[in-house]
Each structure stands twice: as C-alpha cells, then as structure tokens.
Design a protein around this motif. Structure first.
Motif, short mmCIF file in Angstrom:
data_model
loop_
_atom_site.label_atom_id
_atom_site.label_comp_id
_atom_site.label_asym_id
_atom_site.label_seq_id
_atom_site.Cartn_x
_atom_site.Cartn_y
_atom_site.Cartn_z
N ASP A 155 0.79 -1.19 0.13
CA ASP A 155 0.92 -0.14 -0.21
C ASP A 155 0.67 1.21 0.50
OD1 ASP A 155 -2.38 -1.63 0.18
OD2 ASP A 155 -2.90 -1.69 2.51
N ARG A 204 3.26 2.81 -1.88
CA ARG A 204 3.72 3.20 -3.06
C ARG A 204 1.44 4.17 -3.85
NH1 ARG A 204 6.23 1.28 -8.86
NH2 ARG A 204 4.94 3.38 -10.00
N GLN A 205 1.05 2.77 -3.81
CA GLN A 205 -0.61 3.81 -3.61
C GLN A 205 -0.63 4.55 -2.90
OE1 GLN A 205 -2.51 0.07 -2.78
NE2 GLN A 205 -2.65 -0.83 -5.98
N THR A 206 -0.41 4.58 -1.80
CA THR A 206 -0.37 6.21 -0.41
C THR A 206 0.18 7.03 -1.24
OG1 THR A 206 -1.16 4.77 1.03
CG2 THR A 206 -0.40 6.55 1.63
N LYS A 252 3.39 13.11 2.76
CA LYS A 252 4.22 12.06 2.02
C LYS A 252 5.32 12.14 2.21
CE LYS A 252 1.03 12.60 -2.56
NZ LYS A 252 1.05 12.90 -3.55
N GLU A 285 6.87 12.17 -6.96
CA GLU A 285 6.52 10.31 -6.42
C GLU A 285 6.19 9.44 -6.96
OE1 GLU A 285 2.81 13.07 -6.54
OE2 GLU A 285 4.77 13.72 -6.10
N ASN A 286 5.78 9.41 -8.30
CA ASN A 286 5.67 8.08 -9.33
C ASN A 286 6.06 7.38 -9.65
OD1 ASN A 286 5.98 10.24 -11.40
ND2 ASN A 286 4.70 9.25 -12.30
N ASP A 321 1.02 7.59 -4.00
CA ASP A 321 0.85 8.69 -5.46
C ASP A 321 -0.27 9.02 -5.80
OD1 ASP A 321 3.45 7.22 -6.59
OD2 ASP A 321 2.54 5.46 -7.22
N ASN A 322 -0.92 9.29 -4.31
CA ASN A 322 -2.68 9.65 -4.37
C ASN A 322 -2.42 10.66 -3.82
OD1 ASN A 322 -4.64 10.10 -3.36
ND2 ASN A 322 -4.95 9.34 -1.41
N PRO A 323 -3.07 11.22 -4.99
CA PRO A 323 -2.74 12.72 -5.64
C PRO A 323 -3.64 13.72 -4.71
CG PRO A 323 -4.18 11.75 -7.29
CD PRO A 323 -3.55 10.73 -6.45
N MET A 324 -4.52 12.56 -3.53
CA MET A 324 -5.40 14.24 -2.60
C MET A 324 -4.24 14.35 -1.42
SD MET A 324 -7.82 14.23 -4.37
CE MET A 324 -9.08 14.90 -2.88
N LEU A 325 -3.61 13.75 -1.32
CA LEU A 325 -2.27 13.10 0.04
C LEU A 325 -1.62 14.53 -0.02
CD1 LEU A 325 -1.97 11.71 3.06
CD2 LEU A 325 -0.40 10.47 1.58
#
Length: 178
Positions: A43, A45-47, A58, A87-88, A49-53
């Motif tokens: 989780d 990487r997904q976290t 981060k 970040e990706n 990459d989340n643009p809302m965070l």
C-alpha cells in the motif's frame, strides 16, 4: 521523456551530492531501506501516488519508510522529488541510486544457489572465485533451492554458471524428444 532516463538523472544527481558531502554510504543504506519498504509494503506506493494526500504527509511516510532517521540530504531530496511531482518514479530512483552506488564503489552482487545448504568454507571458496574474476568487492548470498536436485548455480553481474542436475536433466530430455 522516459521514466528510466528521468530516474537515473535524479539518482545520479543524488549520488554526486552525497559524494560531495561524504554521506553516500548513509544514503545508500536509506535507499536500500526505501526500496525494501516499497517492495514489501504494497500500500505504500499507492498511498504515495495518491494525489489527494498532502506533500507533507507523503514526506513523513517516505522518511518513516527509511527505517531510521534519514540524513538531511535524503530529506531534502525527497522534498525536491515531491515538489517536482515525481513521486510516481521514486522506486525507480531508489533502484537507480543503488545501482550507481554499487558501480561507483565496485560492489558486485553474487549468488550461489544449491540444492542443500553448503558449509561456510565452500561459500568462501565460491566467493573467492567470483572475486578473482571480477576484481571488486563482493556482496555474496547463498540460497537453498531443492528444485535444482543437485549441483549449483552461480550468478554475479551478468554472468551465470548453471551446473545444476535439473538443467542437465532438461537438456537430456530435449535431446530425447528430438
């Protein structure tokens, strides 16, 4: 632009700066820890990459993934990558840094795969063989894989010597099928 090219550029800049500040070994350990965290915490990487965070969260998560308190250079570097919206490709940057560091320090990764556990003496002899061929520092690992039935597989750099019974049996089977 290619992700590989970008990540190598970032990694090369980080290594150059780390060498200038004489913290390349610490940064290397941090990059290993981050690479391990990315590989084993699905989780993460997904976290990231989340643009809302938010970037601060981060940054905090990535620093936490370092395992120990990261160097100031690593903190600043992560902040730079996040502010650039890259970040990706963080995982690629970590991997590129590790590769560049090993090239810079002439560190060669080697692996000995056997069907059963081998003695430390045999490990040392195989490590000496790799060292004589490569003229660098060896990071050597042993692995037990009963599927190879017997013999061994020796890997280092791009070299692979497969002297396993499984491979020999497969070659015989192919010849018989012809």
């Amino acid at each position: 632009m290619n992700t590989g090219v970008i990540s190598v550029r970032y990694a090369r800049a980080l290594l150059k700066c780390a060498l200038e500040k004489h913290v390349e070994d610490n940064v290397f350990q941090e990059m290993l820890a981050l690479s391990h965290s990315y590989a084993h915490i699905s989780d993460l990487r997904q976290t990231i990459d989340n643009p809302m965070l938010h970037q601060d969260k981060k940054q905090e998560l990535i620093e936490l993934a370092c395992g120990t308190t990261p160097t100031q250079l690593t903190k600043d570097f992560i902040r730079l990558v996040l502010s650039a919206g890259r970040e990706n490709i963080l995982q690629y940057i970590f991997t590129s840094y590790i590769t560049l560091y090993r090239q810079q320090k002439h560190i060669i990764s080697g692996k000995l795969i056997t069907a059963t556990a081998v003695t430390e003496d045999i490990e040392k002899r195989m490590e000496a063989v790799v060292h004589s061929q490569s003229k660098g520092t060896i990071n050597f690992q042993s692995e037990v894989n009963p599927d190879i039935i017997g013999g061994f597989i020796l890997e280092y750099d791009s070299y692979r010597m497969d002297a396993s019974v499984q491979t020999k049996l497969n070659k015989i089977l192919k010849q018989l099928k012809k």
